[in-house]
Enzyme design. Structure first.
Site, short mmCIF file in Angstrom:
data_model
loop_
_atom_site.label_atom_id
_atom_site.label_comp_id
_atom_site.label_asym_id
_atom_site.label_seq_id
_atom_site.Cartn_x
_atom_site.Cartn_y
_atom_site.Cartn_z
N PRO A 2 -19.90 -27.20 -64.52
CG PRO A 2 -18.66 -26.60 -66.37
CD PRO A 2 -19.93 -27.25 -65.96
CE1 TYR A 3 -21.24 -21.31 -57.91
CE2 TYR A 3 -18.98 -21.53 -57.17
CZ TYR A 3 -20.21 -20.93 -57.08
OH TYR A 3 -20.41 -19.94 -56.17
#
Length: 67
Positions: A2-3
């Site tokens: 995830p970013y």
């Protein structure tokens, strides 16, 4: 991996507050999506209030009117 990209106005956000945002956003990904915190990236951008607009006006203008 995830970013998470957080944008806030540059109005005295402390390092403690930034740490809390990073921890909270990471924790949300862990709890909701079962993501590994070691591979969860959080980026915080501070945007000058002249570069942030709401309803036709710059936030810096809005802040001046509320003083």
């Amino acid at each position: 991996m995830p970013y998470i990209h957080i944008k806030v106005t540059d109005e005295n956000v402390t390092n403690e507050q930034k740490r809390a945002l990073i921890q909270g956003a990471t924790n949300l990904m862990v709890k909701v999506l079962n993501k590994d915190p070691k591979t969860t990236f959080v980026v915080i951008d501070e945007v000058h209030t002249d570069n942030w607009g709401i309803g036709y006006k710059q936030v810096s203008e809005i802040r001046k009117l509320s003083d």
